[in-house]
Design a protein around this motif. Structure first.
Motif, short mmCIF file in Angstrom:
data_model
loop_
_atom_site.label_atom_id
_atom_site.label_comp_id
_atom_site.label_asym_id
_atom_site.label_seq_id
_atom_site.Cartn_x
_atom_site.Cartn_y
_atom_site.Cartn_z
N PHE A 75 -4.59 -15.54 11.83
CA PHE A 75 -4.79 -14.26 12.49
C PHE A 75 -3.93 -13.20 11.80
CE2 PHE A 75 -5.55 -17.57 15.57
CZ PHE A 75 -6.72 -17.16 16.21
N ALA A 76 -4.46 -11.99 11.70
CA ALA A 76 -3.69 -10.88 11.14
C ALA A 76 -2.45 -10.63 11.99
CB ALA A 76 -4.56 -9.62 11.09
N ILE A 77 -1.45 -10.05 11.38
CA ILE A 77 -0.18 -9.80 12.07
C ILE A 77 -0.39 -9.02 13.37
CG2 ILE A 77 2.01 -8.52 11.94
CD1 ILE A 77 2.12 -11.05 10.37
N ASP A 78 -1.31 -8.06 13.35
CA ASP A 78 -1.53 -7.21 14.51
C ASP A 78 -2.76 -7.62 15.32
OD1 ASP A 78 -3.44 -6.51 12.68
OD2 ASP A 78 -3.19 -4.34 12.93
N ALA A 79 -3.22 -8.86 15.15
CA ALA A 79 -4.47 -9.29 15.78
C ALA A 79 -4.45 -9.16 17.30
CB ALA A 79 -4.78 -10.73 15.40
N PHE A 80 -3.31 -9.43 17.91
CA PHE A 80 -3.21 -9.40 19.36
C PHE A 80 -2.63 -8.10 19.89
CE2 PHE A 80 -3.45 -13.83 18.21
CZ PHE A 80 -4.23 -14.39 19.21
N TYR A 81 -2.32 -7.19 18.98
CA TYR A 81 -1.63 -5.96 19.38
C TYR A 81 -2.44 -5.14 20.38
CZ TYR A 81 0.56 -1.37 19.17
OH TYR A 81 1.16 -0.17 19.50
N LYS A 82 -3.74 -5.05 20.15
CA LYS A 82 -4.59 -4.25 21.04
C LYS A 82 -4.50 -4.74 22.48
CE LYS A 82 -9.37 -2.78 21.74
NZ LYS A 82 -10.78 -2.87 21.24
N GLY A 83 -4.39 -6.03 22.64
CA GLY A 83 -4.34 -6.57 24.00
C GLY A 83 -3.00 -6.41 24.68
N PHE A 84 -1.94 -6.24 23.88
CA PHE A 84 -0.60 -6.24 24.45
C PHE A 84 0.11 -4.89 24.46
CE2 PHE A 84 -0.06 -10.94 23.16
CZ PHE A 84 -0.47 -11.35 24.42
N HIS A 85 -0.27 -3.97 23.60
CA HIS A 85 0.60 -2.83 23.32
C HIS A 85 0.94 -2.02 24.57
CE1 HIS A 85 -3.24 -0.63 23.23
NE2 HIS A 85 -2.53 0.46 23.41
N SER A 86 0.06 -1.97 25.55
CA SER A 86 0.34 -1.18 26.75
C SER A 86 1.21 -1.92 27.76
CB SER A 86 -0.98 -0.77 27.43
OG SER A 86 -1.75 0.04 26.57
N HIS A 87 1.34 -3.23 27.59
CA HIS A 87 2.05 -4.03 28.59
C HIS A 87 3.12 -4.93 27.96
CE1 HIS A 87 -1.97 -3.10 30.26
NE2 HIS A 87 -1.31 -2.92 31.37
#
Length: 273
Positions: A75-87
């Motif tokens: 997975f890319a380094i920022d793959a999960f960022y969209k799901g987490f960045h607000s929380h």
């Protein structure tokens, strides 16, 4: 610190119960089971988070599931960022670092762990959206399969991947259901405080004890059929602790004491020396 050393530290912080059987596993299988445990713990912490509303929990869990389903060569380094960045500020480290746990397992088995985690995240999202309404025994069976019985199936796949060990899959589901039922009984009072009741309508604690023991009988059959080796070594510990917890609860204790746990684990620690 190397990723696996870091993972072991997080594992020890989140569950001493599973830390012990995991570190007893041979290398290769050890990384796979640690990866699976930490990925599942990552989404479990979201499902149980006291500060997130159910809509947000479902959204986060489904985003994680979709990200895992898109996995290929990692997975890319920022793959999960969209799901987490607000929380991200609310979530524990084990959840925020799910990408690292997902790539921890050997590449030949990692996609099976991603699949299991993605499927469980979807199921958790469903239950969060439906406020964990357990009305019938069938509802309870669905929930305990979704968050635990399916783990038994995944572990059976890990044993087969590692050394060809074959298992009864119906018994594997019962194993998971039994362990989850014990957790439900143990946490019942705390769950009620947060407005969640996993007991089917009209069920008493005695009914749940019966449900747990009926499923743990399948766990006994699962273990009795295992050959000597890492799968047997791993499975004996959580089953022993589950029975010990049920006995403690039946005798009026709220849970096993630390000394009780150490006494139960000592037999396995001694045999490994």
């Amino acid at each position: 610190m190397d990723l696996y050393g870091d993972a072991l530290n997080i594992l020890k912080e989140t569950s001493r119960t599973f830390y012990i059987p995991i570190i007893k596993l041979p290398l290769g299988l050890q990384e796979a089971v640690a990866s699976a445990y930490l990925c599942l713990r990552a989404i479990d912490e979201i499902e149980d988070h006291p500060e997130l509303d159910n809509f947000t929990k479902a959204k986060l869990l489904r985003t994680i599931s979709l990200t895992l389903q898109a996995g290929g060569d990692g997975f890319a380094i920022d793959a999960f960022y969209k799901g987490f960045h607000s929380h991200e500020h609310l979530l524990p480290e084990v959840s925020v670092r799910i990408r690292e746990w997902a790539i921890l397992a050997p590449a030949t088995i990692a996609p099976r762990i991603w699949d299991a985690t993605a499927a469980m995240a979807d199921r958790m999202a469903y239950w969060a959206q439906n406020d964990w309404k357990i009305r019938t025994e069938s509802d309870l069976d669905r929930y305990t399969f979704g968050v635990a019985g399916a783990v038994g199936l995944m572990l059976s796949d890990l044993w087969a991947w590692y050394d060809g060990t074959q298992t009864n899959r119906i018994h594997a589901i019962g194993f998971g259901r039994g362990l989850q039922a014990v957790n439900i009984i143990r946490n019942h009072t705390e769950d009620l405080v947060r407005g969640v009741n996993f007991f089917p309508e009209g069920w008493s604690a005695e009914d749940l004890h019966h449900y747990a023991r009926r499923n743990l009988t399948l766990a006994d059959a699962y273990i009795s059929a295992l050959p000597a080796g890492p799968a047997l070594d791993f499975c004996q510990i959580p089953l022993t602790l589950a029975y010990g917890t049920l006995d403690a609860l039946a005798n009026g204790k709220s849970k096993l004491s630390r000394s009780d746990v150490l006494a139960l684990l000592e037999q396995f620690t001694n045999t490994s020396k």
